[in-house]
Design a protein around this motif. Structure first.
Motif, PDB file in Angstrom:
ATOM      1  N   LEU A 160      -0.678   2.373  13.868  1.00  0.00           N
ATOM      2  CA  LEU A 160      -1.435   2.110  14.941  1.00  0.00           C
ATOM      3  C   LEU A 160      -1.847   0.746  15.211  1.00  0.00           C
ATOM      4  O   LEU A 160      -1.921  -0.128  16.060  1.00  0.00           O
ATOM      5  N   GLU A 161      -2.154   0.061  13.964  1.00  0.00           N
ATOM      6  CA  GLU A 161      -2.690  -1.230  13.623  1.00  0.00           C
ATOM      7  C   GLU A 161      -1.650  -2.470  13.908  1.00  0.00           C
ATOM      8  O   GLU A 161      -1.987  -3.570  14.712  1.00  0.00           O
ATOM      9  N   VAL A 162      -0.138  -2.076  13.757  1.00  0.00           N
ATOM     10  CA  VAL A 162       0.789  -3.006  13.636  1.00  0.00           C
ATOM     11  C   VAL A 162       1.575  -2.826  14.870  1.00  0.00           C
ATOM     12  O   VAL A 162       1.960  -3.893  15.445  1.00  0.00           O
ATOM     13  N   TRP A 163       2.016  -1.512  15.308  1.00  0.00           N
ATOM     14  CA  TRP A 163       2.784  -1.399  16.096  1.00  0.00           C
ATOM     15  C   TRP A 163       2.209  -0.842  17.408  1.00  0.00           C
ATOM     16  O   TRP A 163       2.817  -0.609  18.867  1.00  0.00           O
ATOM     17  N   GLY A 164       1.031   0.034  17.334  1.00  0.00           N
ATOM     18  CA  GLY A 164       0.413   0.656  18.469  1.00  0.00           C
ATOM     19  C   GLY A 164       0.580   2.095  18.644  1.00  0.00           C
ATOM     20  O   GLY A 164       1.242   2.553  17.873  1.00  0.00           O
ATOM     21  N   PRO A 165      -0.068   2.745  19.723  1.00  0.00           N
ATOM     22  CA  PRO A 165      -0.067   4.275  19.663  1.00  0.00           C
ATOM     23  C   PRO A 165       1.037   4.837  19.898  1.00  0.00           C
ATOM     24  O   PRO A 165       1.478   5.991  19.441  1.00  0.00           O
ATOM     25  N   ALA A 166       2.099   4.143  20.507  1.00  0.00           N
ATOM     26  CA  ALA A 166       3.403   4.645  20.827  1.00  0.00           C
ATOM     27  C   ALA A 166       4.077   5.090  19.455  1.00  0.00           C
ATOM     28  O   ALA A 166       5.386   5.538  19.495  1.00  0.00           O
ATOM     29  N   TYR A 167       3.955   4.378  18.500  1.00  0.00           N
ATOM     30  CA  TYR A 167       4.436   4.184  17.240  1.00  0.00           C
ATOM     31  C   TYR A 167       3.903   5.174  16.078  1.00  0.00           C
ATOM     32  O   TYR A 167       4.368   5.042  14.915  1.00  0.00           O
ATOM     33  N   SER A 168       2.936   5.930  16.443  1.00  0.00           N
ATOM     34  CA  SER A 168       2.277   6.726  15.364  1.00  0.00           C
ATOM     35  C   SER A 168       2.982   7.453  14.501  1.00  0.00           C
ATOM     36  O   SER A 168       2.445   7.827  13.274  1.00  0.00           O
ATOM     37  N   GLU A 169       4.033   7.816  14.851  1.00  0.00           N
ATOM     38  CA  GLU A 169       5.195   8.765  14.168  1.00  0.00           C
ATOM     39  C   GLU A 169       6.226   8.206  13.638  1.00  0.00           C
ATOM     40  O   GLU A 169       7.299   8.720  12.971  1.00  0.00           O
ATOM     41  N   HIS A 170       6.499   6.668  13.776  1.00  0.00           N
ATOM     42  CA  HIS A 170       7.742   6.295  13.279  1.00  0.00           C
ATOM     43  C   HIS A 170       7.573   5.564  12.122  1.00  0.00           C
ATOM     44  O   HIS A 170       7.510   4.239  11.855  1.00  0.00           O
ATOM     45  N   THR A 171       7.636   6.606  11.070  1.00  0.00           N
ATOM     46  CA  THR A 171       7.311   6.215   9.608  1.00  0.00           C
ATOM     47  C   THR A 171       8.281   5.384   9.173  1.00  0.00           C
ATOM     48  O   THR A 171       8.092   4.663   8.202  1.00  0.00           O
ATOM     49  N   ASN A 172       9.596   5.580   9.884  1.00  0.00           N
ATOM     50  CA  ASN A 172      10.922   4.648   9.148  1.00  0.00           C
ATOM     51  C   ASN A 172      10.586   3.161   9.400  1.00  0.00           C
ATOM     52  O   ASN A 172      11.059   2.275   8.734  1.00  0.00           O
ATOM     53  N   TYR A 173       9.531   2.615  10.323  1.00  0.00           N
ATOM     54  CA  TYR A 173       9.219   1.384  10.470  1.00  0.00           C
ATOM     55  C   TYR A 173       8.820   0.910   9.326  1.00  0.00           C
ATOM     56  O   TYR A 173       9.040  -0.205   8.833  1.00  0.00           O
ATOM     57  N   LEU A 174       7.622   1.638   8.832  1.00  0.00           N
ATOM     58  CA  LEU A 174       7.054   1.388   7.431  1.00  0.00           C
ATOM     59  C   LEU A 174       7.961   1.304   6.573  1.00  0.00           C
ATOM     60  O   LEU A 174       7.834   0.316   5.592  1.00  0.00           O
ATOM     61  N   ARG A 175       8.753   2.377   6.205  1.00  0.00           N
ATOM     62  CA  ARG A 175       9.890   2.048   5.209  1.00  0.00           C
ATOM     63  C   ARG A 175      10.687   0.794   5.334  1.00  0.00           C
ATOM     64  O   ARG A 175      10.695   0.128   4.055  1.00  0.00           O
ATOM     65  N   VAL A 176      11.094   0.347   6.251  1.00  0.00           N
ATOM     66  CA  VAL A 176      11.935  -0.699   6.344  1.00  0.00           C
ATOM     67  C   VAL A 176      11.003  -1.916   6.122  1.00  0.00           C
ATOM     68  O   VAL A 176      11.511  -2.749   5.336  1.00  0.00           O
ATOM     69  N   TYR A 177       9.993  -2.038   6.482  1.00  0.00           N
ATOM     70  CA  TYR A 177       9.304  -3.287   6.513  1.00  0.00           C
ATOM     71  C   TYR A 177       8.642  -3.409   5.157  1.00  0.00           C
ATOM     72  O   TYR A 177       8.493  -4.668   4.485  1.00  0.00           O
ATOM     73  N   MET A 178       8.332  -2.172   4.465  1.00  0.00           N
ATOM     74  CA  MET A 178       7.463  -2.266   3.073  1.00  0.00           C
ATOM     75  C   MET A 178       8.816  -2.519   2.116  1.00  0.00           C
ATOM     76  O   MET A 178       8.518  -3.362   1.321  1.00  0.00           O
ATOM     77  N   ALA A 179      10.029  -2.268   2.412  1.00  0.00           N
ATOM     78  CA  ALA A 179      11.087  -2.596   1.678  1.00  0.00           C
ATOM     79  C   ALA A 179      11.450  -3.991   1.748  1.00  0.00           C
ATOM     80  O   ALA A 179      11.709  -4.878   0.684  1.00  0.00           O
ATOM     81  N   GLN A 180      11.114  -4.634   2.967  1.00  0.00           N
ATOM     82  CA  GLN A 180      11.473  -6.039   3.124  1.00  0.00           C
ATOM     83  C   GLN A 180      10.375  -6.881   2.364  1.00  0.00           C
ATOM     84  O   GLN A 180      10.520  -7.802   1.692  1.00  0.00           O
ATOM     85  N   LEU A 181       9.030  -6.425   2.253  1.00  0.00           N
ATOM     86  CA  LEU A 181       8.022  -7.288   1.509  1.00  0.00           C
ATOM     87  C   LEU A 181       8.261  -7.110   0.315  1.00  0.00           C
ATOM     88  O   LEU A 181       7.850  -7.858  -0.412  1.00  0.00           O
ATOM     89  N   ARG A 182       8.418  -5.921  -0.306  1.00  0.00           N
ATOM     90  CA  ARG A 182       8.819  -5.831  -1.738  1.00  0.00           C
ATOM     91  C   ARG A 182      10.009  -6.782  -2.361  1.00  0.00           C
ATOM     92  O   ARG A 182       9.932  -7.391  -3.471  1.00  0.00           O
ATOM     93  N   ARG A 183      11.037  -6.595  -1.424  1.00  0.00           N
ATOM     94  CA  ARG A 183      12.177  -7.555  -1.652  1.00  0.00           C
ATOM     95  C   ARG A 183      11.809  -8.910  -1.848  1.00  0.00           C
ATOM     96  O   ARG A 183      12.178  -9.891  -2.516  1.00  0.00           O
ATOM     97  N   LYS A 184      10.792  -9.455  -0.813  1.00  0.00           N
ATOM     98  CA  LYS A 184      10.254 -10.833  -1.038  1.00  0.00           C
ATOM     99  C   LYS A 184       9.152 -11.026  -2.015  1.00  0.00           C
ATOM    100  O   LYS A 184       8.852 -12.181  -2.514  1.00  0.00           O
ATOM    101  N   LEU A 185       8.700 -10.059  -2.485  1.00  0.00           N
ATOM    102  CA  LEU A 185       7.318 -10.192  -3.164  1.00  0.00           C
ATOM    103  C   LEU A 185       7.334  -9.664  -4.693  1.00  0.00           C
ATOM    104  O   LEU A 185       6.763 -10.365  -5.640  1.00  0.00           O
ATOM    105  N   GLU A 186       8.066  -8.810  -4.871  1.00  0.00           N
ATOM    106  CA  GLU A 186       8.149  -7.864  -6.185  1.00  0.00           C
ATOM    107  C   GLU A 186       9.130  -8.451  -6.958  1.00  0.00           C
ATOM    108  O   GLU A 186      10.318  -8.665  -6.620  1.00  0.00           O
TER     109      GLU A 186
END
Length: 227
Positions: free
Chosen positions: A180-206
């Motif tokens: 809701l905070e990052v993508w808005g109400p239309a994306y409240s069920e799009h958990t695949n977006y979170l998986r993609v972006y968390m994977a990107q952050l981990r590749r960059k930071l971990e």
């Protein structure tokens, strides 16, 4: 005035986008191919990019990668490609959003406004000036991440997601709240977006993205930043 670079080779769609954007006080810059898009992205410093993937001279994903090499400008993909694999490929390359053709002009404009708001959002959530870990440091005021002595480039969406997590260190942030905070109400069920972006952050930071130390998944619930 907010400047939008429209990268699209369909003249009718370009005309429709230009009319609607200019009616809402956006400045529009046009590119009909990838090479022109990369040149204009560097020369005109747009505030956002609307990008078709099916360009005559190169795949739009190449344009995303080229822009991301030097800029954090929000990139919204406009594409007739419907598969999850294509969406994830574009997001993984650094796109901030993906709009499938045909689309509602009102929805596109809402997403564009959301993307530009994310870019302009204050850098320091909850008054936190920054975070220092054994692997990386985050300077929220300067919107800068350094790892191993080198600056790490984050997209505006990656920044927003990271800021929400580090604002409550050690605490679970639910999937729904992040969406809701990052993508808005239309994306409240799009958990695949979170998986993609968390994977990107981990590749960059971990140090070991497959076994993260700092960006932790709580399966089926959400994520937390563990300092």
């Amino acid at each position: 005035m907010t400047r939008v670079l429209v990268v699209e080779d369909d003249p009718q769609l370009v005309r429709a986008l230009k009319i609607n954007l200019q009616a809402r006080k956006f400045e529009v810059v046009e590119a009909g191919d990838g090479a022109t898009a990369l040149r204009l992205a560097a020369a005109r410093t747009p505030d956002a990019i609307l990008l078709d993937l099916g360009l005559p001279d190169m795949d739009g994903v190449e344009v995303i990668r080229g822009v991301r090499g030097r800029s954090h400008v929000p990139i919204l993909v406009l594409s007739a490609r419907h598969t999850s694999e294509e969406k994830i490929r574009a997001l993984d390359a650094g796109a901030d959003d993906y709009v499938t053709k045909p689309f509602s002009m009102d929805e596109l404009l809402a997403r564009l406004r959301a993307a530009t708001r994310r870019r302009e959002a204050p850098a320091s959530p909850a008054g936190i000036p920054g975070i220092a870990t054994d692997e990386f440091t985050i300077d929220l005021a300067a919107r800068k991440v350094v790892r191993g002595g080198r600056t790490v480039r984050l997209t505006p969406t990656e920044w927003h997601l990271l800021e929400l997590l580090i604002a409550r260190p050690g605490h679970l942030v639910s999937q729904r709240r992040l969406l809701l905070e990052v993508w808005g109400p239309a994306y409240s069920e799009h958990t695949n977006y979170l998986r993609v972006y968390m994977a990107q952050l981990r590749r960059k930071l971990e140090a070991n993205p497959s076994h993260p130390r700092y960006l932790i998944t709580e399966p089926g619930m959400g994520y937390r930043f563990e300092p």
